[in-house]
Design an enzyme around this catalytic site. Sequence first.
Site, mmCIF file in Angstrom:
data_model
loop_
_atom_site.group_PDB
_atom_site.id
_atom_site.type_symbol
_atom_site.label_atom_id
_atom_site.label_comp_id
_atom_site.label_asym_id
_atom_site.label_seq_id
_atom_site.Cartn_x
_atom_site.Cartn_y
_atom_site.Cartn_z
ATOM 1 N N THR A 165 -20.941 -8.479 19.812
ATOM 2 C CA THR A 165 -20.243 -8.822 18.571
ATOM 3 C C THR A 165 -20.645 -10.206 18.073
ATOM 4 O O THR A 165 -20.752 -11.156 18.849
ATOM 5 C CB THR A 165 -18.722 -8.796 18.802
ATOM 6 O OG1 THR A 165 -18.344 -7.488 19.198
ATOM 7 C CG2 THR A 165 -17.970 -9.181 17.548
ATOM 8 N N GLU A 166 -20.864 -10.308 16.775
ATOM 9 C CA GLU A 166 -21.250 -11.582 16.163
ATOM 10 C C GLU A 166 -20.218 -11.997 15.124
ATOM 11 O O GLU A 166 -19.419 -11.165 14.664
ATOM 12 C CB GLU A 166 -22.634 -11.462 15.526
ATOM 13 C CG GLU A 166 -23.728 -11.162 16.527
ATOM 14 C CD GLU A 166 -25.130 -11.252 15.952
ATOM 15 O OE1 GLU A 166 -26.085 -11.209 16.737
ATOM 16 O OE2 GLU A 166 -25.264 -11.378 14.703
ATOM 17 N N ASN A 168 -20.395 -12.458 12.015
ATOM 18 C CA ASN A 168 -20.487 -11.704 10.764
ATOM 19 C C ASN A 168 -20.643 -10.201 10.961
ATOM 20 O O ASN A 168 -20.739 -9.463 9.976
ATOM 21 C CB ASN A 168 -21.661 -12.217 9.921
ATOM 22 C CG ASN A 168 -21.482 -13.655 9.487
ATOM 23 O OD1 ASN A 168 -20.364 -14.082 9.172
ATOM 24 N ND2 ASN A 168 -22.560 -14.420 9.482
ATOM 25 N N SER A 171 -17.905 -4.353 13.599
ATOM 26 C CA SER A 171 -18.074 -2.897 13.649
ATOM 27 C C SER A 171 -19.460 -2.455 13.212
ATOM 28 O O SER A 171 -19.771 -1.263 13.277
ATOM 29 C CB SER A 171 -17.020 -2.226 12.759
ATOM 30 O OG SER A 171 -15.718 -2.484 13.237
ATOM 31 N N ILE A 199 -16.129 -12.928 23.020
ATOM 32 C CA ILE A 199 -16.800 -12.463 24.226
ATOM 33 C C ILE A 199 -15.934 -12.787 25.440
ATOM 34 O O ILE A 199 -15.815 -13.952 25.843
ATOM 35 C CB ILE A 199 -18.191 -13.112 24.369
ATOM 36 C CG1 ILE A 199 -19.004 -12.952 23.073
ATOM 37 C CG2 ILE A 199 -18.918 -12.513 25.557
ATOM 38 C CD1 ILE A 199 -19.218 -11.518 22.641
ATOM 39 N N GLN A 321 21.260 8.605 21.527
ATOM 40 C CA GLN A 321 20.170 9.514 21.184
ATOM 41 C C GLN A 321 18.898 8.795 20.756
ATOM 42 O O GLN A 321 17.786 9.198 21.129
ATOM 43 C CB GLN A 321 20.642 10.474 20.080
ATOM 44 C CG GLN A 321 21.741 11.422 20.544
ATOM 45 C CD GLN A 321 22.316 12.240 19.408
ATOM 46 O OE1 GLN A 321 21.933 12.090 18.259
ATOM 47 N NE2 GLN A 321 23.265 13.113 19.732
ATOM 48 N N GLY A 382 17.022 -8.293 20.514
ATOM 49 C CA GLY A 382 16.541 -9.672 20.450
ATOM 50 C C GLY A 382 15.902 -10.143 21.737
ATOM 51 O O GLY A 382 15.066 -11.056 21.726
ATOM 52 N N GLU A 405 -13.910 -2.863 21.008
ATOM 53 C CA GLU A 405 -14.790 -1.794 21.515
ATOM 54 C C GLU A 405 -14.641 -0.519 20.689
ATOM 55 O O GLU A 405 -14.551 0.584 21.195
ATOM 56 C CB GLU A 405 -14.530 -1.549 23.002
ATOM 57 C CG GLU A 405 -14.885 -2.774 23.817
ATOM 58 C CD GLU A 405 -14.919 -2.534 25.298
ATOM 59 O OE1 GLU A 405 -15.161 -1.389 25.714
ATOM 60 O OE2 GLU A 405 -14.718 -3.505 26.053
ATOM 61 N N PHE A 425 -20.461 6.230 7.632
ATOM 62 C CA PHE A 425 -20.542 4.787 7.851
ATOM 63 C C PHE A 425 -21.233 4.043 6.725
ATOM 64 O O PHE A 425 -21.127 2.837 6.623
ATOM 65 C CB PHE A 425 -21.268 4.490 9.168
ATOM 66 C CG PHE A 425 -20.474 4.870 10.396
ATOM 67 C CD1 PHE A 425 -19.556 4.001 10.939
ATOM 68 C CD2 PHE A 425 -20.635 6.114 10.996
ATOM 69 C CE1 PHE A 425 -18.818 4.343 12.067
ATOM 70 C CE2 PHE A 425 -19.911 6.463 12.118
ATOM 71 C CZ PHE A 425 -19.002 5.577 12.651
#
Length: 426
Positions: A165-166, A168, A171, A199, A321, A382, A405, A425
């Site tokens: 992963t970078e 920019n 996905s 990372i 319930q 709470g 991932e 995509f």
Amino acid sequence: MFKSIARQAARQTRAQAPLASVLRRNVHAPAPFDWKDPLGASNLYTEDELAIAETAESYCQERMLPRVLEAYRNEDYDKKILEEMGELGLLGATIQGYDCAGVSSVASGLITRAVERVDSGYRSGMSVQSSLVMGGIEEHGTEEQKQKFLPGMARGKILGCFGLTEPNHGSDPGSMESVAKPHPTKKGYYSLSGAKTWITNSPISDVFLVWAKLQETGKIRGFLVERDQCPPGTLETPALKNKNGLRASITGMIMMDGVPVAESMMFPEVEGLRGPFSCLNSARYGIAWGTIGALEDCIARAREYALERKQFKGNPIAKYQLVQKKLSDAVTDAAYGILAAYQVGRLKDEGKAAPEMISMIKRQNCDRALINARHLQEIFGGNAVSDEYHIGRHVANLFVTQTYEGQSDIHSLILGRAITGVQAFC
């Protein structure tokens, strides 16, 4: 005529008698319902798998759980945890040889389930070491690379991370900007430049499995970068702090500026996204088990709280319930999720698991774990705000597991492509 019919009926009765007797012997009283194992999944595991699960569960509950709250509060990951896991044979568990246990995919899933029952961050640190890096080296590395790294990684003495992963490109890893070009002064070396982000383990890693594009061809290749081989100023791995989830794991960047990497440290054959995706599929399979472990802990804690908490004329809120429906939904989804992960694990070991199967169980189990954990959180009212009840920590973590991932929407597109044959995509 009537006598003939009567004799025939008598013969049929005698012929059926043994079968009726067998059926009577096989009639059992209804088995009691086990809310911890609603569909009897434990009956499917082998004796070895049950023993492995017990070992992992004992370690996690006795040694990891007592320190998780402080780790989460302080964003403090103790890297000795990986050494402890290595001592028990929990790292790279499915790998054959190289000091690894060589267990089934189901057994490895039971390990991740036990770890994530304590915390998703702990499971993330283990998954990166075991599935992404060790699994990548075992599947795509040379024999020399395997011998160099896998035994030490199996013992937790060499720590690894996975750089895909970078900043920019999350996905859309095919658009990565990290580049590898021939080193200007060192023959037989590449020079790597670029940045990776989010990372897990990067600030404490000894070896980095980094994916970069070759300048000459534009093809994505995998490189094993050793920290102690990087000249000063070429590699930095700053930690990313102030996270809302996975605070018990350590996350950072990989910033490369002319990092020299020998050609012998490049994966020799795999090209393109097939390499990183094969590693990710292995990790995604573990996540499908792990997120159910987190949900199971939420169920146990919510059930206990509902039985102890009394409201409205001194009744335990478990009587009402809405509370029972939340528990019923969660227990059902957890049971279905375990059976689905089990089935895919068996197919995986037989070489019959399509990648889309793993997308399906990763997506479904992550989504249902997150949705149910959020609903169970409401049982605490709470008090859910207090980290001592653990439920809020699980909810924050499960949002991240649903995102990394392969975010759930991306896995929807993977499944949609497989169903329709149409690429969505682009």
